[in-house]
Design a protein around this motif. Structure first.
Motif, PDB file in Angstrom:
ATOM      1  N   GLU A   1       0.698  -1.079  -0.012  1.00 56.30           N
ATOM      2  CA  GLU A   1       0.064   0.130   0.038  1.00 56.30           C
ATOM      3  C   GLU A   1       0.896   1.335   0.004  1.00 56.30           C
ATOM      4  O   GLU A   1       0.472   2.280  -0.651  1.00 56.30           O
ATOM      5  CB  GLU A   1      -0.776   0.055   1.339  1.00 56.30           C
ATOM      6  N   CYS A   2       1.885   1.160   0.758  1.00 56.67           N
ATOM      7  CA  CYS A   2       2.777   2.255   0.809  1.00 56.67           C
ATOM      8  C   CYS A   2       3.409   2.655  -0.516  1.00 56.67           C
ATOM      9  O   CYS A   2       3.401   3.773  -1.041  1.00 56.67           O
ATOM     10  CB  CYS A   2       3.946   2.074   2.048  1.00 56.67           C
ATOM     11  N   ARG A   3       3.768   1.326  -1.462  1.00 58.07           N
ATOM     12  CA  ARG A   3       4.576   1.683  -2.658  1.00 58.07           C
ATOM     13  C   ARG A   3       3.398   2.353  -3.573  1.00 58.07           C
ATOM     14  O   ARG A   3       3.738   2.851  -4.515  1.00 58.07           O
ATOM     15  CB  ARG A   3       4.949   0.364  -3.171  1.00 58.07           C
ATOM     16  N   ALA A   4       1.886   1.522  -3.499  1.00 55.77           N
ATOM     17  CA  ALA A   4       1.013   2.157  -4.335  1.00 55.77           C
ATOM     18  C   ALA A   4       0.715   3.659  -4.245  1.00 55.77           C
ATOM     19  O   ALA A   4       0.471   4.205  -5.144  1.00 55.77           O
ATOM     20  CB  ALA A   4      -0.051   1.267  -4.272  1.00 55.77           C
ATOM     21  N   ARG A   5       0.891   3.931  -2.934  1.00 55.18           N
ATOM     22  CA  ARG A   5       0.557   5.303  -2.781  1.00 55.18           C
ATOM     23  C   ARG A   5       1.579   6.625  -3.291  1.00 55.18           C
ATOM     24  O   ARG A   5       1.440   7.656  -3.185  1.00 55.18           O
ATOM     25  CB  ARG A   5       0.349   5.745  -1.073  1.00 55.18           C
ATOM     26  N   ARG A   6       2.853   5.861  -3.610  1.00 57.90           N
ATOM     27  CA  ARG A   6       3.855   6.842  -3.978  1.00 57.90           C
ATOM     28  C   ARG A   6       3.543   7.236  -5.315  1.00 57.90           C
ATOM     29  O   ARG A   6       2.959   6.601  -6.090  1.00 57.90           O
ATOM     30  CB  ARG A   6       5.384   6.059  -4.208  1.00 57.90           C
ATOM     31  N   PHE A   7       4.216   8.229  -5.741  1.00 59.55           N
ATOM     32  CA  PHE A   7       3.826   9.180  -7.073  1.00 59.55           C
ATOM     33  C   PHE A   7       4.532   8.201  -8.115  1.00 59.55           C
ATOM     34  O   PHE A   7       4.027   7.938  -9.278  1.00 59.55           O
ATOM     35  CB  PHE A   7       4.567  10.452  -6.845  1.00 59.55           C
ATOM     36  N   PHE A   8       5.983   7.919  -8.075  1.00 58.78           N
ATOM     37  CA  PHE A   8       6.601   7.186  -9.204  1.00 58.78           C
ATOM     38  C   PHE A   8       6.318   5.631  -8.921  1.00 58.78           C
ATOM     39  O   PHE A   8       6.740   5.151  -7.845  1.00 58.78           O
ATOM     40  CB  PHE A   8       7.987   7.726  -9.503  1.00 58.78           C
ATOM     41  N   GLU A   9       6.245   4.889  -9.975  1.00 61.58           N
ATOM     42  CA  GLU A   9       6.446   3.561  -9.700  1.00 61.58           C
ATOM     43  C   GLU A   9       7.508   3.115 -10.976  1.00 61.58           C
ATOM     44  O   GLU A   9       6.918   3.229 -11.981  1.00 61.58           O
ATOM     45  CB  GLU A   9       5.228   2.713  -9.796  1.00 61.58           C
ATOM     46  N   SER A  10       8.177   2.215 -10.444  1.00 64.36           N
ATOM     47  CA  SER A  10       9.430   1.730 -11.462  1.00 64.36           C
ATOM     48  C   SER A  10       8.874   0.768 -12.360  1.00 64.36           C
ATOM     49  O   SER A  10       7.822  -0.018 -12.014  1.00 64.36           O
ATOM     50  CB  SER A  10      10.704   1.274 -10.681  1.00 64.36           C
ATOM     51  N   LYS A  11       9.510   0.297 -13.498  1.00 65.37           N
ATOM     52  CA  LYS A  11       9.014  -0.767 -14.370  1.00 65.37           C
ATOM     53  C   LYS A  11       8.838  -2.041 -13.703  1.00 65.37           C
ATOM     54  O   LYS A  11       8.077  -2.887 -14.011  1.00 65.37           O
ATOM     55  CB  LYS A  11       9.998  -0.709 -15.657  1.00 65.37           C
ATOM     56  N   THR A  12       9.852  -2.247 -12.992  1.00 67.60           N
ATOM     57  CA  THR A  12      10.202  -3.662 -12.268  1.00 67.60           C
ATOM     58  C   THR A  12       8.820  -3.815 -11.266  1.00 67.60           C
ATOM     59  O   THR A  12       8.403  -4.995 -11.190  1.00 67.60           O
ATOM     60  CB  THR A  12      11.127  -3.818 -11.591  1.00 67.60           C
ATOM     61  N   GLU A  13       8.389  -2.813 -10.676  1.00 66.71           N
ATOM     62  CA  GLU A  13       7.231  -2.918  -9.749  1.00 66.71           C
ATOM     63  C   GLU A  13       5.958  -3.188 -10.388  1.00 66.71           C
ATOM     64  O   GLU A  13       5.185  -3.806 -10.145  1.00 66.71           O
ATOM     65  CB  GLU A  13       7.152  -1.588  -8.763  1.00 66.71           C
TER      66      GLU A  13
END
Length: 70
Positions: A31-43
């Motif tokens: 959830e923390c990662r989903a709320r970040r602005f940038f999401e890398s290609k690997t994610e």
């Protein structure tokens, strides 16, 4: 939010392992990662793989359930 009560005879490593399992079950990190602005290609790829696996398992479950009725 996950929380832990450590027993007297429990080591730190065991308690930490349990805490990590709780955070994984409650999807705190994702959830923390989903709320970040940038999401890398690997994610993004990891999410797509996880979603595809879930979708396939759901279809397999429904198919087996349907076949058992016949």
């Amino acid at each position: 939010m996950p929380g832990m009560k450590v027993r007297e005879n429990e080591s730190f490593d065991e308690a930490y392992r349990k805490f990590k399992k709780q955070t994984d079950r409650n999807l705190v990190v994702t959830e923390c990662r989903a709320r970040r602005f940038f999401e890398s290609k690997t994610e993004k790829r990891k999410k797509q793989k996880i979603n595809a696996k879930k979708k396939m398992l759901k279809r397999l479950y429904m198919l087996r359930r349907y076949e058992s009725r016949l």
